[in-house]
Design a protein around this motif. Sequence first.
Motif, PDB file in Angstrom:
ATOM      1  N   ARG A  88      49.862  48.963  45.694  1.00 38.10           N
ATOM      2  CA  ARG A  88      48.567  48.934  45.018  1.00 38.10           C
ATOM      3  C   ARG A  88      48.635  48.279  43.641  1.00 38.10           C
ATOM      4  N   HIS A 110      39.817  44.520  48.545  1.00 35.48           N
ATOM      5  CA  HIS A 110      40.557  45.763  48.325  1.00 35.48           C
ATOM      6  C   HIS A 110      40.515  46.207  46.861  1.00 35.48           C
ATOM      7  N   ARG A 111      39.737  45.521  46.055  1.00 37.04           N
ATOM      8  CA  ARG A 111      39.834  45.657  44.600  1.00 37.04           C
ATOM      9  C   ARG A 111      39.724  47.088  44.106  1.00 37.04           C
ATOM     10  N   SER A 112      38.834  47.875  44.657  1.00 39.63           N
ATOM     11  CA  SER A 112      38.596  49.217  44.120  1.00 39.63           C
ATOM     12  C   SER A 112      39.795  50.150  44.299  1.00 39.63           C
ATOM     13  N   LYS A 113      40.718  49.795  45.205  1.00 35.84           N
ATOM     14  CA  LYS A 113      41.872  50.651  45.473  1.00 35.84           C
ATOM     15  C   LYS A 113      43.128  50.175  44.728  1.00 35.84           C
ATOM     16  N   THR A 141      37.700  38.771  39.909  1.00 36.25           N
ATOM     17  CA  THR A 141      37.390  40.163  39.600  1.00 36.25           C
ATOM     18  C   THR A 141      36.595  40.219  38.299  1.00 36.25           C
ATOM     19  N   ASP A 142      35.871  41.289  38.080  1.00 37.69           N
ATOM     20  CA  ASP A 142      35.130  41.409  36.826  1.00 37.69           C
ATOM     21  C   ASP A 142      35.811  42.343  35.842  1.00 37.69           C
ATOM     22  N   TYR A 143      37.029  42.802  36.187  1.00 38.56           N
ATOM     23  CA  TYR A 143      37.794  43.600  35.220  1.00 38.56           C
ATOM     24  C   TYR A 143      39.269  43.615  35.606  1.00 38.56           C
ATOM     25  N   ASP A 145      42.692  46.165  35.392  1.00 39.40           N
ATOM     26  CA  ASP A 145      43.129  47.520  35.102  1.00 39.40           C
ATOM     27  C   ASP A 145      44.039  47.533  33.884  1.00 39.40           C
ATOM     28  N   LYS A 178      34.431  46.959  28.936  1.00 36.86           N
ATOM     29  CA  LYS A 178      34.827  47.349  30.288  1.00 36.86           C
ATOM     30  C   LYS A 178      35.293  46.165  31.132  1.00 36.86           C
ATOM     31  N   ARG A 181      40.692  47.978  31.383  1.00 38.81           N
ATOM     32  CA  ARG A 181      40.803  49.446  31.299  1.00 38.81           C
ATOM     33  C   ARG A 181      41.891  49.877  30.322  1.00 38.81           C
TER      34      ARG A 181
END
Length: 321
Positions: A88, A110-113, A141-143, A145, A178, A181
Amino acid sequence: MTEGKTRRNFLITSIAVTGGIVATNALQQNTTNTATPPATMPERVLGRTEVKLPIFGLGGAGQTPLSWEGKEGDAAAIIQRALELGIRYFDTAPSYGPSEDYLGKVLPPHRSKLFLASKTDKRDRDGAWRELERSLKRLNTDYLDLWQLHHVSFSEELDTIFSPSGAIKALEEAIQQKLVRFAGITGHHDPQVIAEGLRRYPFHTTLIPVNAADKHHPHPFIPVVLPVAREKNVGVIAMKVPAYGRLFKSGGLTGIEEALGYTLSQPGVHCCVIAAETVAQLENNVKIVRAFVPLKEQELTAIAQAAANIWEDSTFFRAWT
């Protein structure tokens, strides 16, 4: 701030278009995927991010397809297999050739995971902002991690980074908006510089070399950085684990089992990132990590001793700045 809002709106709009196309194609491909569900890898909480991640992530650099032009097919196969294996955490940087582009063509569905990390080697606010914009577009992506200050090598760089117009301003603004993160700092040249960076600013993570040759270097990372990171609950991500395979030269370690075992058994190390030359190599690495149990002190001592005669060649990256 107005400039930041404009940037964010522009990024989200442009990414939505390109990312939507890529995501749709990738999702269609995934419907035919019959791979068995991934077995689990051990997980640890990444310092004060409070994010729980497998102890092994995929690196986007090194002499591998992810950083080579013209190897999109090979890179995509490695990235897709990493997802199937339960990875991940994906690590990349603008300076890793087409790495961000390749990841941006596979990861969006799969971005949210996922835990997606990139970097900037710019030391000024405006330069860092431009690099972040480019990274977000390439990664579709817009962000992020994790956004990290890349290969910080000298104390003078810290002074520039933390100046009123330094890169830390871009990092703080990106977190406020945002787009990012967590904040990190990386380096493989001087452990005192990284330790000082952790003392001067509440970074969430640090990415540093942690391998069996470290204790033989006159300026080791493990005893200098790890205590500071533990004191401040900074997430520690290990890199250069096999030293590009040089730890396995004649008279050195027997293989990746020893390299991974040594690194992941160091107190305060939360995970590691290693690039993969092939799908088979990636699968082997994950197999070893799934079976990982912390090594005993005598085992760690024996592995470190095996690196005693090859430490100089295995820490060649320390000269990079």
